[in-house]
Design an enzyme around this catalytic site. Structure first.
Site, PDB file in Angstrom:
ATOM      1  N   ASP B   7     -43.577  32.193  66.908  1.00 41.27           N
ATOM      2  CA  ASP B   7     -44.068  33.482  67.397  1.00 41.27           C
ATOM      3  C   ASP B   7     -44.823  34.214  66.283  1.00 41.27           C
ATOM      4  OD1 ASP B   7     -44.273  35.817  68.978  1.00 41.27           O
ATOM      5  OD2 ASP B   7     -42.416  36.612  68.101  1.00 41.27           O
ATOM      6  N   ASP B   9     -45.530  38.259  66.162  1.00 45.62           N
ATOM      7  CA  ASP B   9     -45.022  39.586  65.809  1.00 45.62           C
ATOM      8  C   ASP B   9     -43.535  39.566  65.429  1.00 45.62           C
ATOM      9  OD1 ASP B   9     -47.510  40.781  66.298  1.00 45.62           O
ATOM     10  OD2 ASP B   9     -47.104  40.708  68.451  1.00 45.62           O
ATOM     11  N   ASP B 133     -38.408  36.226  67.730  1.00 48.62           N
ATOM     12  CA  ASP B 133     -37.451  37.341  67.578  1.00 48.62           C
ATOM     13  C   ASP B 133     -36.957  37.859  68.923  1.00 48.62           C
ATOM     14  OD1 ASP B 133     -40.193  38.430  67.908  1.00 48.62           O
ATOM     15  OD2 ASP B 133     -39.116  40.334  67.908  1.00 48.62           O
TER      16      ASP B 133
END
Lengths: 174, 174
Positions: B7, B9, B133
């Site tokens: 990922d 961000d 996250d």
């Protein structure tokens, strides 16, 4: 629910028509689809290949492509019994992101944009089927590749082929 | 070759730092990371949630995020023995496409852009591992989810967790 991944250009968006029209206008020619059977425009006009390839670098090129006949109706129908993702190799044309997104929102508003995928290498796609006009994307695809007919792939015999959206409907809903 | 999807961000791009700084500046507050343990900024400041969420609609928001410490070195190292894809839920912020693409080209130039994926629903990702996250992306992911620590996921105990890029290195290269 089985999942179908569907390419954009030459499958739901008529890339070819606009591209060929631009070429004919710019070079005062009258090429037709069958002139491109088994090949690509930039291959038969190598002396202007760079200029031809640059058409698609224009950020708005992809914004006003025509919708391929029957694609909206059939995808809407398929979306009742299959999970649909639109998977386009947009990374090959980074200027195209916004135009491609807006085009999908306009013409395929019944699909969630969370099911749009802008990628490059399509082996990253986790789906049961991939409908695409470019056989190279099937090489490492884990599901069933379905070749959507386009002039450049006319002589490929190594994949399941559909010639139009009515044949896609028949394949999945027969 | 096994494949790791990563990922952007809060994993390789420090979204959180810029977002919290913008909030503190705009509202003359001094919130710190630990104020957001187990929650989100827009949840603890519901009266201005709309304004907070709108920060990321600015097309350039994602362009100057800081690179997460160690991510470049470790991903470069991992790319020798794993296939690396960057998979970001960019469809949630359609204005961000160009900024995210340019950011990746600047900071992760050693990866091919054909291995960048802008998607929404990450169940479409075909990979052996997903470092993310947001636990919601693991739900239908077919491989091993690896939770990258961020304040909002601090109290999640249901996934393998890594706290930083050194721990990612240890997980894969131990």
């Amino acid at each position: 629910m089985k999942r179908i991944a569907i390419d954009m250009d030459e499958v739901i968006a008529d890339f070819h028509k606009k591209h060929l029209n631009m070429y004919n206008q710019n070079f005062n020619e009258e090429l037709i689809n069958s002139d491109l059977d088994g090949t690509r425009l930039w291959k038969i006009r190598p002396q202007v290949a760079e200029e031809i390839l640059a058409y698609v670098d224009e950020p708005t090129f992809f914004r006003d492509l025509e919708v391929m006949e029957g694609s909206q109706e059939v995808i809407k129908e398929l979306s009742k019994t299959f999970e649909i993702f639109i998977t386009t190799a947009a990374m090959e044309h980074p200027n195209s992101f916004t135009a491609k997104y807006e085009w999908l929102k306009e013409h395929f508003a019944f699909l969630s944009d969370l099911n749009f995928v802008f990628c490059g290498n399509k082996s990253i796609i986790n789906a049961d089927y991939l409908i695409d006009d470019s056989p190279r994307h099937f090489k490492d695809f884990k599901g069933q590749g379905i070749l959507f007919s386009a002039p450049h792939n006319k002589y490929r015999t190594d994949y399941v082929r559909v010639n139009n959206w009515e044949e896609v409907r028949m394949y999945f809903l027969k």
